[in-house]
Design a protein around this motif. Structure first.
Motif, PDB file in Angstrom:
ATOM      1  N   TYR A  41       9.250  54.641 107.637  1.00 43.92           N
ATOM      2  CA  TYR A  41       8.818  55.214 106.365  1.00 43.92           C
ATOM      3  C   TYR A  41       8.289  54.105 105.458  1.00 43.92           C
ATOM      4  O   TYR A  41       8.789  52.984 105.494  1.00 43.92           O
ATOM      5  CB  TYR A  41       9.998  55.863 105.624  1.00 43.92           C
ATOM      6  N   ASP A  42       7.339  54.448 104.603  1.00 34.96           N
ATOM      7  CA  ASP A  42       6.936  53.535 103.541  1.00 34.96           C
ATOM      8  C   ASP A  42       7.984  53.619 102.436  1.00 34.96           C
ATOM      9  O   ASP A  42       8.621  54.656 102.230  1.00 34.96           O
ATOM     10  CB  ASP A  42       5.569  53.925 102.966  1.00 34.96           C
ATOM     11  N   THR A  43       8.158  52.515 101.695  1.00 36.60           N
ATOM     12  CA  THR A  43       9.031  52.558 100.530  1.00 36.60           C
ATOM     13  C   THR A  43       8.287  53.264  99.402  1.00 36.60           C
ATOM     14  O   THR A  43       7.076  53.460  99.460  1.00 36.60           O
ATOM     15  CB  THR A  43       9.442  51.141 100.082  1.00 36.60           C
ATOM     16  N   VAL A  44       9.036  53.626  98.354  1.00 36.61           N
ATOM     17  CA  VAL A  44       8.435  54.267  97.190  1.00 36.61           C
ATOM     18  C   VAL A  44       8.723  53.385  95.984  1.00 36.61           C
ATOM     19  O   VAL A  44       9.885  53.189  95.629  1.00 36.61           O
ATOM     20  CB  VAL A  44       9.024  55.675  96.960  1.00 36.61           C
ATOM     21  N   PRO A  45       7.678  52.790  95.384  1.00 43.52           N
ATOM     22  CA  PRO A  45       6.283  52.796  95.817  1.00 43.52           C
ATOM     23  C   PRO A  45       6.115  51.907  97.046  1.00 43.52           C
ATOM     24  O   PRO A  45       6.952  51.031  97.308  1.00 43.52           O
ATOM     25  CB  PRO A  45       5.527  52.222  94.610  1.00 43.52           C
ATOM     26  N   PRO A  46       5.015  52.102  97.795  1.00 48.46           N
ATOM     27  CA  PRO A  46       4.770  51.250  98.967  1.00 48.46           C
ATOM     28  C   PRO A  46       4.625  49.783  98.561  1.00 48.46           C
ATOM     29  O   PRO A  46       3.995  49.470  97.558  1.00 48.46           O
ATOM     30  CB  PRO A  46       3.443  51.788  99.527  1.00 48.46           C
ATOM     31  N   VAL A  47       5.256  48.900  99.331  1.00 56.52           N
ATOM     32  CA  VAL A  47       5.187  47.457  99.096  1.00 56.52           C
ATOM     33  C   VAL A  47       4.795  46.808 100.418  1.00 56.52           C
ATOM     34  O   VAL A  47       5.449  47.055 101.438  1.00 56.52           O
ATOM     35  CB  VAL A  47       6.557  46.907  98.621  1.00 56.52           C
ATOM     36  N   PRO A  48       3.740  46.007 100.433  1.00 54.68           N
ATOM     37  CA  PRO A  48       3.362  45.334 101.686  1.00 54.68           C
ATOM     38  C   PRO A  48       4.529  44.514 102.243  1.00 54.68           C
ATOM     39  O   PRO A  48       5.228  43.826 101.500  1.00 54.68           O
ATOM     40  CB  PRO A  48       2.201  44.422 101.273  1.00 54.68           C
ATOM     41  N   GLY A  49       4.758  44.636 103.542  1.00 48.97           N
ATOM     42  CA  GLY A  49       5.820  43.867 104.181  1.00 48.97           C
ATOM     43  C   GLY A  49       7.207  44.461 104.019  1.00 48.97           C
ATOM     44  O   GLY A  49       8.197  43.845 104.403  1.00 48.97           O
ATOM     45  N   ARG A  50       7.306  45.649 103.458  1.00 47.99           N
ATOM     46  CA  ARG A  50       8.610  46.301 103.276  1.00 47.99           C
ATOM     47  C   ARG A  50       8.514  47.735 103.766  1.00 47.99           C
ATOM     48  O   ARG A  50       7.549  48.435 103.468  1.00 47.99           O
ATOM     49  CB  ARG A  50       9.022  46.284 101.811  1.00 47.99           C
ATOM     50  N   TRP A  51       9.507  48.175 104.519  1.00 48.36           N
ATOM     51  CA  TRP A  51       9.536  49.558 104.999  1.00 48.36           C
ATOM     52  C   TRP A  51      10.967  49.988 105.276  1.00 48.36           C
ATOM     53  O   TRP A  51      11.882  49.183 105.326  1.00 48.36           O
ATOM     54  CB  TRP A  51       8.662  49.733 106.238  1.00 48.36           C
ATOM     55  N   THR A  99       8.494  60.961 103.867  1.00 43.48           N
ATOM     56  CA  THR A  99       7.904  61.503 105.085  1.00 43.48           C
ATOM     57  C   THR A  99       7.648  60.341 106.035  1.00 43.48           C
ATOM     58  O   THR A  99       7.047  59.340 105.631  1.00 43.48           O
ATOM     59  CB  THR A  99       6.559  62.204 104.773  1.00 43.48           C
ATOM     60  N   PRO A 100       8.101  60.452 107.292  1.00 42.51           N
ATOM     61  CA  PRO A 100       7.866  59.325 108.198  1.00 42.51           C
ATOM     62  C   PRO A 100       6.375  59.109 108.442  1.00 42.51           C
ATOM     63  O   PRO A 100       5.617  60.057 108.581  1.00 42.51           O
ATOM     64  CB  PRO A 100       8.583  59.721 109.486  1.00 42.51           C
ATOM     65  N   ARG A 101       5.980  57.819 108.467  1.00 41.51           N
ATOM     66  CA  ARG A 101       4.593  57.522 108.826  1.00 41.51           C
ATOM     67  C   ARG A 101       4.456  57.369 110.319  1.00 41.51           C
ATOM     68  O   ARG A 101       3.349  57.306 110.848  1.00 41.51           O
ATOM     69  CB  ARG A 101       4.076  56.303 108.091  1.00 41.51           C
ATOM     70  N   GLY A 102       5.614  57.313 111.019  1.00 43.53           N
ATOM     71  CA  GLY A 102       5.536  57.204 112.460  1.00 43.53           C
ATOM     72  C   GLY A 102       6.873  57.379 113.142  1.00 43.53           C
ATOM     73  O   GLY A 102       7.927  57.160 112.548  1.00 43.53           O
ATOM     74  N   TYR A 103       6.781  57.829 114.402  1.00 44.77           N
ATOM     75  CA  TYR A 103       7.926  57.899 115.308  1.00 44.77           C
ATOM     76  C   TYR A 103       7.644  56.900 116.428  1.00 44.77           C
ATOM     77  O   TYR A 103       6.526  56.847 116.946  1.00 44.77           O
ATOM     78  CB  TYR A 103       8.077  59.309 115.887  1.00 44.77           C
ATOM     79  N   GLN A 104       8.652  56.100 116.794  1.00 47.03           N
ATOM     80  CA  GLN A 104       8.452  55.062 117.808  1.00 47.03           C
ATOM     81  C   GLN A 104       9.642  55.029 118.757  1.00 47.03           C
ATOM     82  O   GLN A 104      10.781  55.249 118.341  1.00 47.03           O
ATOM     83  CB  GLN A 104       8.319  53.682 117.154  1.00 47.03           C
ATOM     84  N   GLU A 105       9.339  54.716 120.012  1.00 44.28           N
ATOM     85  CA  GLU A 105      10.373  54.497 121.016  1.00 44.28           C
ATOM     86  C   GLU A 105      10.184  53.124 121.648  1.00 44.28           C
ATOM     87  O   GLU A 105       9.054  52.641 121.767  1.00 44.28           O
ATOM     88  CB  GLU A 105      10.281  55.530 122.144  1.00 44.28           C
ATOM     89  N   ASN A 106      11.285  52.512 122.025  1.00 44.37           N
ATOM     90  CA  ASN A 106      11.230  51.335 122.877  1.00 44.37           C
ATOM     91  C   ASN A 106      12.446  51.356 123.784  1.00 44.37           C
ATOM     92  O   ASN A 106      13.380  52.135 123.574  1.00 44.37           O
ATOM     93  CB  ASN A 106      11.138  50.030 122.073  1.00 44.37           C
ATOM     94  N   ARG A 107      12.394  50.557 124.820  1.00 44.99           N
ATOM     95  CA  ARG A 107      13.515  50.414 125.742  1.00 44.99           C
ATOM     96  C   ARG A 107      14.083  49.021 125.513  1.00 44.99           C
ATOM     97  O   ARG A 107      13.336  48.046 125.431  1.00 44.99           O
ATOM     98  CB  ARG A 107      13.050  50.562 127.184  1.00 44.99           C
ATOM     99  N   ARG A 108      15.423  48.936 125.402  1.00 47.80           N
ATOM    100  CA  ARG A 108      16.060  47.656 125.092  1.00 47.80           C
ATOM    101  C   ARG A 108      17.254  47.429 126.011  1.00 47.80           C
ATOM    102  O   ARG A 108      18.056  48.327 126.228  1.00 47.80           O
ATOM    103  CB  ARG A 108      16.512  47.642 123.634  1.00 47.80           C
ATOM    104  N   THR A 109      17.353  46.199 126.509  1.00 44.68           N
ATOM    105  CA  THR A 109      18.538  45.733 127.223  1.00 44.68           C
ATOM    106  C   THR A 109      19.092  44.567 126.421  1.00 44.68           C
ATOM    107  O   THR A 109      18.346  43.648 126.064  1.00 44.68           O
ATOM    108  CB  THR A 109      18.185  45.270 128.659  1.00 44.68           C
ATOM    109  N   SER A 110      20.388  44.623 126.110  1.00 42.46           N
ATOM    110  CA  SER A 110      20.999  43.641 125.216  1.00 42.46           C
ATOM    111  C   SER A 110      21.930  42.700 125.964  1.00 42.46           C
ATOM    112  O   SER A 110      22.690  43.122 126.840  1.00 42.46           O
ATOM    113  CB  SER A 110      21.807  44.348 124.128  1.00 42.46           C
TER     114      SER A 110
END
Length: 179
Positions: A41-51, A99-110
Motif C-alpha cells: 500500500y502507499d502511505t497517506v499521503p504518499p511519500v517516496p521510499g515509504r510504503w 487500497t492495495p497497489r499490488g499483490y505479490q508472492e515470493n518463495r523463501r527458504t530461511s
C-alpha cells in the motif's frame, strides 16, 4: 517498534549452491521453502521510499511501514507489528481507506548462521537472490565472507530496484504470482 535493517543481497544466485555453502559454514535451515504473500500500500499521503506492507509468511502475519533513505546496508527502517489474520487485516485497511497497489508472492527458504538471518528468495520473473540480514553491519559482512561472497558483489537495493535491474517496473504490476 522501528528498527534499522542491516542487510545486503547477492543477486542471481543458485539456491542449491548457496544452501550448501550456508550449511558448510555452520548454518542451519530455520524454515523450509514456503510461499509468502503480501499486499503493498502507499502511505497517506504518499511519500517516496515509504510504503505499507501486509505480509503472510506462512507461520506469522506482519503489518509494517518500510522506509528507505539510502541504498546502503543500513538504509532501510522497518516499523513492524504482528497481526493474526491476513484477510481480516486487509479488510480493516480497506475500511480505513487504504487500497492495495499490488499483490505479490515470493518463495523463501530461511537459514540462520549464528545471529545472522539468511533468506533465499525466489520471485516471479527474476533470478533468485540471497538476503543477508543481521543486527549490525559487521555481522552482514562476516556472514558474506563465511559464504565466500565478495562484498563488492553485494547490493542493498530493495526488491523494486532489483526488478528494475531486469527491466521490469514492479510498481506497475498489480498482481505478481508464480504461474
Amino acid at each position: 517498534m522501528s528498527d534499522i535493517e542491516y542487510e545486503a543481497k547477492a543477486l542471481g544466485i543458485d539456491p542449491v549452491d548457496i544452501a550448501r555453502r550456508i550449511v558448510a559454514a555452520g548454518g542451519v535451515e530455520a524454515a523450509p521453502a514456503r510461499v509468502m504473500r503480501r499486499y503493498v500500500y502507499d502511505t497517506v499521503p504518499p511519500v517516496p521510499g515509504r510504503w505499507v506492507r501486509l505480509r503472510d509468511m506462512g507461520s506469522v502475519v506482519t503489518l509494517c511501514v518500510k522506509e528507505i533513505s539510502t541504498d546502503a546496508v543500513d538504509g532501510t527502517r522497518e516499523t513492524e507489528v504482528t497481526v493474526d489474520d491476513f484477510a481480516g487485516t486487509a479488510e480493516l485497511l480497506r475500511l480505513a481507506g487504504l487500497t492495495p497497489r499490488g499483490y505479490q508472492e515470493n518463495r523463501r527458504t530461511s537459514y540462520t548462521l549464528g545471529p545472522v538471518r539468511l533468506e533465499i528468495d525466489e520471485w516471479p520473473r527474476i533470478p533468485p537472490y540471497l538476503e543477508i540480514e543481521a543486527d549490525d553491519e559487521a555481522q552482514v559482512w562476516e556472514a558474506a565472507a563465511a559464504l565466500g561472497l565478495d562484498r563488492d558483489g553485494l547490493t542493498s537495493v530493495n526488491t523494486t530496484k532489483i526488478y528494475r535491474l531486469y527491466g521490469i517496473d514492479l510498481e506497475v504490476i498489480t498482481d505478481l504470482r508464480f504461474e
